[in-house]
Design a protein around this motif. Structure first.
Motif, short mmCIF file in Angstrom:
data_model
loop_
_atom_site.label_atom_id
_atom_site.label_comp_id
_atom_site.label_asym_id
_atom_site.label_seq_id
_atom_site.Cartn_x
_atom_site.Cartn_y
_atom_site.Cartn_z
N PHE A 152 7.39 -8.48 1.49
CA PHE A 152 7.42 -7.83 0.18
C PHE A 152 6.05 -7.22 -0.03
CE2 PHE A 152 6.33 -7.86 -4.33
CZ PHE A 152 7.40 -7.16 -4.87
N PHE A 153 6.02 -5.91 -0.31
CA PHE A 153 4.75 -5.20 -0.47
C PHE A 153 4.75 -4.47 -1.81
CE2 PHE A 153 1.90 -1.54 0.21
CZ PHE A 153 0.76 -2.21 0.62
N LEU A 154 3.85 -4.87 -2.70
CA LEU A 154 3.77 -4.28 -4.04
C LEU A 154 2.60 -3.31 -4.11
CD1 LEU A 154 4.79 -4.18 -6.98
CD2 LEU A 154 3.22 -6.05 -7.49
N SER A 155 2.92 -2.03 -4.30
CA SER A 155 1.89 -1.00 -4.34
C SER A 155 1.94 -0.19 -5.63
CB SER A 155 2.05 -0.05 -3.14
OG SER A 155 1.01 0.89 -3.09
N ILE A 163 0.12 -7.46 -1.62
CA ILE A 163 -0.11 -6.60 -2.79
C ILE A 163 -1.28 -5.67 -2.54
CG2 ILE A 163 0.73 -8.39 -4.36
CD1 ILE A 163 -2.34 -8.64 -5.20
N ILE A 164 -1.29 -4.56 -3.28
CA ILE A 164 -2.47 -3.71 -3.38
C ILE A 164 -3.15 -4.04 -4.69
CG2 ILE A 164 -3.31 -1.35 -3.72
CD1 ILE A 164 -2.58 -1.68 -0.91
N SER A 165 -4.36 -4.57 -4.64
CA SER A 165 -5.13 -4.77 -5.87
C SER A 165 -6.27 -3.75 -5.86
CB SER A 165 -5.62 -6.22 -5.98
OG SER A 165 -6.47 -6.57 -4.91
N SER A 166 -7.53 -4.19 -5.88
CA SER A 166 -8.63 -3.23 -5.87
C SER A 166 -9.95 -3.98 -5.82
CB SER A 166 -8.59 -2.37 -7.13
OG SER A 166 -9.75 -1.56 -7.25
N ILE A 167 -10.98 -3.30 -5.32
CA ILE A 167 -12.33 -3.88 -5.41
C ILE A 167 -12.79 -3.94 -6.86
CG2 ILE A 167 -12.97 -3.09 -3.10
CD1 ILE A 167 -14.79 -0.98 -4.60
N ALA A 168 -12.09 -3.21 -7.75
CA ALA A 168 -12.45 -3.21 -9.18
C ALA A 168 -12.32 -4.60 -9.78
CB ALA A 168 -11.57 -2.22 -9.95
N GLY A 169 -11.56 -5.49 -9.14
CA GLY A 169 -11.43 -6.85 -9.64
C GLY A 169 -12.66 -7.70 -9.42
N PHE A 213 0.31 -14.67 2.53
CA PHE A 213 -0.14 -13.79 1.46
C PHE A 213 -1.21 -12.83 1.97
CE2 PHE A 213 1.44 -17.65 -0.43
CZ PHE A 213 2.15 -17.22 -1.54
N THR A 214 -1.15 -11.60 1.48
CA THR A 214 -2.18 -10.60 1.80
C THR A 214 -2.56 -9.85 0.53
OG1 THR A 214 -1.39 -10.29 4.08
CG2 THR A 214 -2.77 -8.55 3.14
N ASP A 215 -3.84 -9.83 0.24
CA ASP A 215 -4.38 -9.13 -0.93
C ASP A 215 -5.24 -7.98 -0.41
OD1 ASP A 215 -5.63 -8.27 -3.23
OD2 ASP A 215 -6.36 -10.24 -3.85
N ILE A 216 -4.73 -6.75 -0.55
CA ILE A 216 -5.43 -5.56 -0.08
C ILE A 216 -6.27 -5.00 -1.23
CG2 ILE A 216 -5.18 -3.25 0.90
CD1 ILE A 216 -4.07 -5.33 2.76
N ARG A 217 -7.59 -4.83 -0.99
CA ARG A 217 -8.50 -4.38 -2.04
C ARG A 217 -9.23 -3.11 -1.61
NH1 ARG A 217 -11.18 -10.36 -3.42
NH2 ARG A 217 -9.18 -11.43 -3.75
N PRO A 218 -8.61 -1.96 -1.85
CA PRO A 218 -9.27 -0.70 -1.47
C PRO A 218 -10.27 -0.24 -2.53
CG PRO A 218 -7.10 -0.25 -2.34
CD PRO A 218 -7.27 -1.76 -2.37
N GLY A 219 -11.14 0.68 -2.11
CA GLY A 219 -11.99 1.40 -3.06
C GLY A 219 -11.26 2.65 -3.51
N PHE A 220 -11.99 3.73 -3.73
CA PHE A 220 -11.37 4.97 -4.18
C PHE A 220 -10.56 5.61 -3.05
CE2 PHE A 220 -15.21 5.14 -7.11
CZ PHE A 220 -14.50 4.74 -8.22
N VAL A 221 -9.28 5.89 -3.32
CA VAL A 221 -8.39 6.49 -2.34
C VAL A 221 -7.83 7.79 -2.94
CG1 VAL A 221 -6.36 6.17 -0.88
CG2 VAL A 221 -7.76 4.19 -1.52
N ALA A 222 -7.75 8.83 -2.11
CA ALA A 222 -7.26 10.13 -2.58
C ALA A 222 -5.75 10.10 -2.77
CB ALA A 222 -7.64 11.22 -1.57
N THR A 223 -5.32 9.60 -3.93
CA THR A 223 -3.90 9.54 -4.28
C THR A 223 -3.72 10.20 -5.65
OG1 THR A 223 -4.06 7.41 -5.45
CG2 THR A 223 -3.68 7.34 -3.05
N ASP A 224 -2.47 10.27 -6.10
CA ASP A 224 -2.18 10.85 -7.42
C ASP A 224 -2.88 10.11 -8.54
OD1 ASP A 224 -0.58 12.71 -6.19
OD2 ASP A 224 1.32 11.69 -6.65
#
Length: 243
Positions: A78-81, A128-134, A171-182
């Motif tokens: 299950f991948f929540l983005s 999940i996709i979270s963020s370094i903002a956390g 469990f996997t917690d993905i924490r990206p920085g700024f990504v060129a998305t909408d």
């Protein structure tokens, strides 16, 4: 054949991850709010893609998730983005509440449904996709950074709960920085902006290796390392904003 559900697969990181899993031979179920975008993506590989239009902020999202799982014939990953975020230095209440509605209420609705499914199944992989903002509270985006911190902590709690109940859930917690998305298509200039295709490939590798926490990319890993060391008295004096 392995089966994955991707929530938020109509664009951005979610779509790139879906494409990467397809190339590896997965059968996938894609979900998001835009039915036309989902259908267009499904037509690229109709034998290996199922779809369901859903909005994570709506109460029927759980029912629709289970419908998608049934169409797919099961779920191993299950991948929540899906998520939203805005700069809000004016502290517009509607923006803050809408952010919490998606990133907290919608997040809980989807993640708990996936956890309960894997508990009944006896195993699974919840990502999940979270963020370094956390990492720290960002003055330019209070609700966004706070909701991402919430997501980090919630996954920590579910991991402990899984262990307490002797479940075989990864469990996997993905924490990206700024990504060129909408999500960042707002006319502002963002530093260290990453290509979404490269980020998607990075995420797929992390999922294949069952990584627990992943900061994307190495530059942001360095930034997060030093952010954690900054004392509160100094952090509040920093000017962190985009143009």
């Amino acid at each position: 054949m392995k089966r994955a559900i991707i929530i938020g697969a109509t664009s951005g990181i979610g779509k790139e991850v879906a494409k990467g899993l397809l190339l590896q031979g997965w059968k996938i179920g894609i979900a998001g709010r835009r039915k036309n975008a989902l259908n267009a993506f499904r037509m690229t590989a109709p034998d290996n893609i199922e779809m369901e239009a859903l909005d994570v902020t709506q109460e029927d999202a759980t029912e629709k998730l289970h419908s998608l799982i049934e169409k797919l014939g099961g779920m191993d990953l299950f991948f929540l983005s899906s998520g939203i975020g805005h700069q809000n230095m004016e502290l517009n209440t509607d923006i803050e509440l809408n952010t919490a509605r998606t990133n907290v209420e919608g997040f809980i609705r989807m993640v708990t449904a996936a956890f309960q499914y894997f508990r009944q199944q006896g195993s699974g992989h919840l990502a999940i996709i979270s963020s370094i903002a956390g990492t720290k509270g960002l003055g330019v985006a209070p609700a966004y950074s706070a909701t991402k911190r919430f997501q980090n902590t919630y996954i920590d709690a579910l991991e402990q709960l899984s262990n307490m109940q002797k479940l075989n859930i990864r469990f996997t917690d993905i924490r990206p920085g700024f990504v060129a998305t909408d999500l960042l298509n707002d006319g502002k200039r963002y530093p260290l902006l990453m290509d979404v295709n490269k980020v998607g490939a990075h995420v797929v590798r992390a999922l294949n290796h069952n990584r627990r926490v992943v900061v994307i990319d190495w530059r942001y890993a360095v930034i997060v390392f030093f952010w954690r060391m900054i004392p509160r008295w100094l952090w509040k004096r920093l000017l962190i904003k985009t143009k």
